[in-house]
Design an enzyme around this catalytic site. Structure first.
Site, PDB file in Angstrom:
ATOM      1  N   TYR A 259       0.859  -1.183   0.000  1.00 16.59           N
ATOM      2  CA  TYR A 259       0.000   0.000   0.000  1.00 16.59           C
ATOM      3  C   TYR A 259       0.900   1.240   0.000  1.00 16.59           C
ATOM      4  CZ  TYR A 259      -3.738  -3.189   1.595  1.00 16.59           C
ATOM      5  OH  TYR A 259      -4.636  -4.218   1.729  1.00 16.59           O
TER       6      TYR A 259
ATOM      7  N   HIS B 148      -0.102 -11.926   1.143  1.00 15.58           N
ATOM      8  CA  HIS B 148      -1.093 -11.040   0.507  1.00 15.58           C
ATOM      9  C   HIS B 148      -1.839 -11.738  -0.632  1.00 15.58           C
ATOM     10  CE1 HIS B 148      -1.766  -6.444  -0.202  1.00 15.58           C
ATOM     11  NE2 HIS B 148      -2.870  -7.119  -0.352  1.00 15.58           N
TER      12      HIS B 148
ATOM     13  N   SER C  47     -13.211  -4.585   2.319  1.00 17.79           N
ATOM     14  CA  SER C  47     -14.227  -3.946   1.461  1.00 17.79           C
ATOM     15  C   SER C  47     -15.645  -4.353   1.871  1.00 17.79           C
ATOM     16  CB  SER C  47     -13.986  -4.256  -0.022  1.00 17.79           C
ATOM     17  OG  SER C  47     -12.746  -3.752  -0.446  1.00 17.79           O
TER      18      SER C  47
ATOM     19  N   ARG D  16     -16.381  -1.201  -1.312  1.00 18.41           N
ATOM     20  CA  ARG D  16     -15.470  -0.108  -1.716  1.00 18.41           C
ATOM     21  C   ARG D  16     -16.198   1.235  -1.736  1.00 18.41           C
ATOM     22  NH1 ARG D  16     -10.681  -2.380  -2.852  1.00 18.41           N
ATOM     23  NH2 ARG D  16     -10.659  -4.500  -3.690  1.00 18.41           N
TER      24      ARG D  16
END
Ligand code: ATR
Length: 333
Positions: free
Chosen positions: A61, A130, A209, A213
């Site tokens: 990120y 991830h 999410s 989102r």
């Protein structure tokens, strides 16, 4: 200032966190311009003061800047919060562009050192792979992650976007405390493909999410478009010109239920996720204090059978995939 908080245990670990945590990605990446650092740190501090104790980030990120932000925010109050981060997507110079997958033991060992440094800590509470690396058997990756647990650098192990069979293979090497996957009123596929294994193994779901989102929170109703630099507008099919109106119409149903109950759409979306099972915690993302407060209000919202019945069919009617073809290709199927 602590809000009403319901704690849930992550897997069979000794880590208990508020059922509503904070997904920190959007503060630094993907959702338009990053939030300025002072505002972001203020939000993180406010969240912690309100009892939020589960903060989710990842090496990629930013890349790196989101971990650095959390490091700055929490260095002086590390014992008040649990920090979850992730490795396994190669970081390249260009922001927001993943550079391939690497779940190798070597990358695991070097990535964790970088994350610890940026997070200004000597331990990561929950460390995830991830995305599954097709070139490294999950057993090898988890073997390397388990060594980090033995060394005290990591508290518990998680995997992101894996399905039941992969989870079972991984759990044969070391307990997997959590799987982090997208889960919301709009995205329910894992109820079939992952939930049975979660139950069998006592693994938690960390639902990312949970607000679709932003769509389920009413953030993108007609007239509200994601900006040009927002990754959703650029690559997420559910937000494309072809699909967004159909999905807005579905979000209207959530907004209608919220209006009838006198609550916010985000509270409906979060209450729904949390009542799908005791093994679930949610990590809605927000960059705004008002939205954070609203989201924590979900603890006080309950859904009736009629509400649930109205929400149940929406997932099957959502238009478009949740990721681009490239994004879908790196998800365990
Ligand atoms: P992710 O896990 O990817 O962050 P999400 O939690 O489903 O996704 O949704 C995050 C989005 O919902 C963000 O765009 C956030 O926008 P802000 O940063 O402006 O808050 C939006 N969002 C979060 N809570 C919201 C709320 N209560 N009302 C409206 N939008 C909200």
């Amino acid at each position: 200032m602590t809000s009403l908080i319901e704690k849930r245990t992550i897997g069979r670990s000794d880590m208990a966190v508020g059922a509503i945590g904070l997904g920190c990605m959007g503060l630094s990446a993907f959702y338009g311009e990053p939030t300025d650092k002072t505002t972001a740190i203020r939000l993180l501090h406010e969240a912690a003061e309100r009892g939020v104790d589960h903060f989710d980030t990842a090496e990629m990120y930013g890349p790196h800047t989101n971990e650095t932000l959390l490091g700055k925010a929490f260095a002086d109050r590390r014992d008040k919060v649990k920090i979850a981060t992730k490795f396994g997507i190669r970081v390249v110079a260009k922001p927001d562009q993943p550079g391939g997958l690497d779940g190798s033991p070597e990358n695991c060992r070097s990535a964790v050192e970088g994350s610890l440094k940026r997070l200004q800590t000597d331990h990561i509470d929950l460390y995830y792979l991830h995305r599954l690396d097709p070139d490294t058997p999950v057993e090898e990756t988890v073997g390397a992650m388990a060594e980090l647990v033995t060394e005290g650098k990591v508290g518990a192990i998680g995997l992101s976007e894996v399905l039941g069979d992969t989870l079972k293979r991984a759990a044969a090497v070391h307990p997997i405390a959590a799987v982090q996957s997208e889960y919301s009123i709009f995205t329910r596929g894992i109820e079939q493909t992952l939930f049975p294994a979660l139950k069998e193994l006592g693994t938690s779901l960390v639902a990312y999410s949970p607000l679709g989102r932003g769509m389920l929170a009413g953030a993108f109703q007609r007239g509200k478009e994601p900006g040009d630099k927002d990754w959703r507008a650029v690559t997420v099919p559910r937000f494309s010109k072809e699909n967004i109106d159909a999905n807005r119409a579905l979000a209207d149903e959530v907004i209608g239920i919220a209006a009838r109950k006198g609550v916010t759409p985000s509270q409906i979306a979060l209450s729904w996720v949390l009542t799908q099972g005791e093994h679930i915690v949610a990590i809605p993302g927000t960059t705004k204090l008002a939205n954070l407060k609203a989201n924590l209000g979900a603890y006080e919202v309950s859904l009736s059978e009629d509400d649930r019945a109205a929400l149940a069919p929406l997932a099957d009617r959502v238009a478009g995939n949740r990721y681009s073809d490239m994004g879908m290709a790196i998800i365990d199927v």
